[in-house]
Design an enzyme around this catalytic site. Sequence first.
Site, PDB file in Angstrom:
ATOM      1  N   TYR A 145       0.844  -1.367   0.124  1.00 25.70           N
ATOM      2  CA  TYR A 145      -0.091   0.064  -0.071  1.00 25.70           C
ATOM      3  C   TYR A 145       0.801   1.138  -0.002  1.00 25.70           C
ATOM      4  CZ  TYR A 145      -3.832  -3.214   1.545  1.00 25.70           C
ATOM      5  OH  TYR A 145      -4.654  -4.123   1.574  1.00 25.70           O
TER       6      TYR A 145
ATOM      7  N   HIS B 290      -0.314 -11.816   1.375  1.00 28.86           N
ATOM      8  CA  HIS B 290      -1.071 -11.123   0.481  1.00 28.86           C
ATOM      9  C   HIS B 290      -1.529 -11.823  -0.606  1.00 28.86           C
ATOM     10  CE1 HIS B 290      -1.761  -6.747  -0.317  1.00 28.86           C
ATOM     11  NE2 HIS B 290      -2.913  -7.158  -0.632  1.00 28.86           N
TER      12      HIS B 290
END
Length: 341
Positions: free
Chosen positions: A56, A114
């Site tokens: 992010y 992830h």
Amino acid sequence: MSLPKTFPLRAVHGKTFQIPSVGYGTWASGETSWAKDATLTALKEGYRHLDCAWMYGVDEAVGQAIKESGIPREEIFVTSKFWCHFGHPDNVELCLDKILKNMGLDYIDLYLAHWPCVWKPASREALEKARAGPDTDDEAQGLIATADDKPVIDWEHTTSNLAKLKGHEGSFVPTWKAMQETVRKGKARSVGVSNFSITELEELLPHENDVPLSCNQIEVHPWLPQTELVDFGWKHDILITCYSPFAGQKEDGATLLKDAKVNELAKKNDMDVGQLLQSWAVQRGTVPLGKSATPARIKSNLNIRKLSDKDVKALDDLALPNEEGRTVDPSAEWDLPLYKH
């Protein structure tokens, strides 16, 4: 009527601890200048669960918000994730070390893989220098650039079913064991995965030992309730956390937030639409991770309330068939049918 403020999360040596039932998501496409102020607003409004990820690119901003909030570290639940090119067992801890340094923390509460697919990095040195964010290219992120702009897949460490689909042998177990080691070292309190199917979860369950598979984070909302995967989590005490709880925009331009039935139910319950969708998620025993940079919505999204069985069913009935409700394409970069096996 009230909904639970926390859910139990399995941890090392048979212990459990509590995770707040509503989290604040910190992902957004584009620039990241919103991150510190929005996260600080969320903390001041009462959020105690932050969902983050190395990719992010907002670790520093979130860390600054935590520091400026004045809230004791032990009162804030922090989740983060390693991106695919850190998935080799030798690099899992490196990504966590980068996250901790960038956020200014000594540990995180939940560390996730992830995706179930592992990529090959440019080099260990490239990973050590790697940085994330919308302004970074493959080289800055430590990735191998390819002619067709696709990542080079490390089939050996990708989950066995995905590797088999492309004629390779693979296993995520060595990576999983490296993740477990971060708990034993005290850098993470628990570990889990994100975007894993039932088949991929089953690959890891025999290898829990003293450090369990605590969580699976997946896209969940009324268009895409993922009931089978949620039920599997319940059966095995794997908590389901839900990204994109408000969905996104489909190819035809439709959005869940503008759905007539959703808006009708929100008005009936004297709620904002986001508040309604977060309440639905918690009532199902899952943890929504809604994100907003608007202070009023940040506040209302946390104010969950119990819905009637009739209204829950009305939201359940919005489910679309055959993955049509998916707004995050999990196979775009891999050409692999993730989730669907």
